[in-house]
Design an enzyme around this catalytic site. Structure first.
Site, PDB file in Angstrom:
ATOM      1  N   ASP A 254       6.178   2.645   6.771  1.00  0.00           N
ATOM      2  CA  ASP A 254       6.181   1.998   5.452  1.00  0.00           C
ATOM      3  C   ASP A 254       6.510   2.984   4.341  1.00  0.00           C
ATOM      4  O   ASP A 254       7.249   2.659   3.399  1.00  0.00           O
ATOM      5  CB  ASP A 254       4.811   1.362   5.171  1.00  0.00           C
ATOM      6  CG  ASP A 254       4.595   0.093   5.985  1.00  0.00           C
ATOM      7  OD1 ASP A 254       5.418  -0.189   6.882  1.00  0.00           O
ATOM      8  OD2 ASP A 254       3.613  -0.619   5.712  1.00  0.00           O
TER       9      ASP A 254
ATOM     10  N   SER B  22       0.860  -1.205   0.000  1.00  0.00           N
ATOM     11  CA  SER B  22       0.000   0.000   0.000  1.00  0.00           C
ATOM     12  C   SER B  22       0.884   1.238   0.000  1.00  0.00           C
ATOM     13  O   SER B  22       0.623   2.211  -0.714  1.00  0.00           O
ATOM     14  CB  SER B  22      -0.876   0.065   1.245  1.00  0.00           C
ATOM     15  OG  SER B  22      -1.475  -1.150   1.488  1.00  0.00           O
TER      16      SER B  22
HETATM   17  O1  PMV Z   1       0.698  -4.886   6.538  1.00  0.00           O
HETATM   18  P1  PMV Z   1       1.316  -3.636   6.037  1.00  0.00           P
HETATM   19  O2  PMV Z   1       2.375  -3.871   5.011  1.00  0.00           O
HETATM   20  O3  PMV Z   1       0.257  -2.657   5.585  1.00  0.00           O
HETATM   21  O4  PMV Z   1       2.107  -2.965   7.278  1.00  0.00           O
HETATM   22  C1  PMV Z   1       1.423  -2.349   8.333  1.00  0.00           C
HETATM   23  C2  PMV Z   1       2.407  -1.954   9.423  1.00  0.00           C
HETATM   24  C3  PMV Z   1       1.717  -1.432  10.707  1.00  0.00           C
HETATM   25  O5  PMV Z   1       2.738  -1.144  11.657  1.00  0.00           O
HETATM   26  C4  PMV Z   1       0.814  -2.495  11.300  1.00  0.00           C
HETATM   27  C5  PMV Z   1       0.912  -0.176  10.427  1.00  0.00           C
HETATM   28  C6  PMV Z   1       1.718   1.100  10.237  1.00  0.00           C
HETATM   29  O6  PMV Z   1       1.131   2.075   9.739  1.00  0.00           O
HETATM   30  O7  PMV Z   1       2.905   1.173  10.620  1.00  0.00           O
END
Ligand code: PMV
Length: 336
Positions: free
Chosen positions: A164, A121
């Site tokens: 991210d 994402s």
């Molecule tokens: O699952 P992903 O790749 O969307 O990663 C989310 C990571 C979290 O720490 C759960 C959310 C965030 O915004 O850091």
């Protein structure tokens, strides 16, 4: 004009979820990328093409080859197709930032499963912002792109840390701690073999849904959940020293504790746990879910044991794939 950028996926080595509440995290860019091509149009429409956008197992393939979604206006957004929400919001964020919008064809290709905990994402948000900014005639400033990518994630998900969008923009391996509007970021050199294998299983929930569940758990039991978040933050600080000292064994132990804490937050699943434990039995130094959880991916740190761990993940019902860490961040691809 036509611009193609590529953006890496990521693995959270330690610290997901707690990073949303201000704790630090360690995260690394992997050698699987998302490619976004943006091409100007003569009209003001936005047309999105992808041959690999999937939603909960549903592969959207029209005419056998490509998916094509046409939006007549900027306001007409898809409510059901998660990745498209990020693309459309990223276009809107960039258009608002520069006070200008033009029609475009957007092509998306991913070398990894979308919505599986690998930061796709963020990669889609960052890549769309960057490529569309270039189409609007603006040079790419990485800090600005990371900020707009983060604004996109916050707008779509309601909650998101800058982790991210920072790692997919800057690449490498980062220690990141959210602090006000600008996170503290330290680039980490990985001095020894951190060979890792990922295990993938179908994800039943979106990142937004899982984040809302964690928030609900925190609202219900604030003191307990805050202690868990604090403990995860401490693990990250310890792990940061281990990685700098080149001590993968102790790093692996911390990953195992981190997995237990994530499980206690309710974000692991039986399928993930089976892969996590199977990897350890096959010789991984440490293993944990990576990303938001609820299915998706786990990571096993397994220098010298990649083959054995891959087989164990497969036998536990997952799809294994080896990745290398510290890959380059956002880059412009040569014209094809
Ligand atoms: O699952 P992903 O790749 O969307 O990663 C989310 C990571 C979290 O720490 C759960 C959310 C965030 O915004 O850091």
């Amino acid at each position: 004009m036509r611009v193609t950028v590529s953006v890496p996926g990521k693995v959270t080595l330690l610290g997901e979820h707690a990073v949303v509440y201000g704790k630090p995290a360690l995260v690394s860019a992997i050698n699987r990328r998302v490619y976004i091509t943006v091409e100007g149009r003569d009209d003001s429409n936005i047309k999105i093409f992808s041959n690999d956008i999937k939603l909960q197992g549903l592969s959207l393939k029209l005419n056998g080859e490509m998916s094509s979604f046409e939006f007549e206006t900027w306001e007409k957004k898809s409510q059901i197709l998660e990745p498209l929400r990020y693309i459309l919001k990223a276009l809107e964020v960039a258009a608002q930032h520069y006070g200008k919008k033009i029609g475009a064809n957007i092509m998306v290709r991913s070398e990894m499963p979308i919505g599986a905990g690998l930061g796709t994402s963020a990669a889609i948000s960052v890549g769309t912002v960057a490529a569309y900014s270039a189409l609007l005639g603006h040079e790419m400033n990485l800090n600005e792109v990371a900020r707009m990518g983060h604004a996109t994630e916050v707008a779509v998900q309601g909650i998101a840390s800058p982790m991210d969008t920072a790692i997919t923009t800057f690449g490498g391996t980062l220690y990141i701690k959210p602090e006000g509007t600008k996170p503290f970021i330290e680039r980490i050199d990985v001095p020894c073999d951190f060979t890792s294998v990922l295990g993938y299983t179908q994800r039943e929930e979106t990142t937004s849904q899982i984040l809302r569940r964690v928030k609900a758990a925190k609202d219900q039991n604030p003191k307990v959940v805050e202690l868990i978040m604090d403990a995860i933050g401490l693990l990250v600080e310890e792990a940061r020293s281990c990685i700098k000292k080149g001590d993968p064994k102790s790093f692996g132990d911390l990953m195992n504790i981190n997995h237990g804490l994530l499980d206690s937050l309710g974000v692991s699943t039986r399928a993930l746990n089976e892969m996590v434990y199977a990897s350890r039995s096959a010789g991984a130094l440490g293993s944990k879910l990576t990303g938001a959880g609820g299915g998706g991916c786990m990571i096993a740190l397994c220098p010298d044991r990649a083959k054995e761990v891959s087989l164990a993940i497969k036998l536990a019902g997952g799809v294994p794939f080896e990745v290398s860490l510290s890959s380059p961040g956002l880059r412009v691809e040569p014209p094809s």
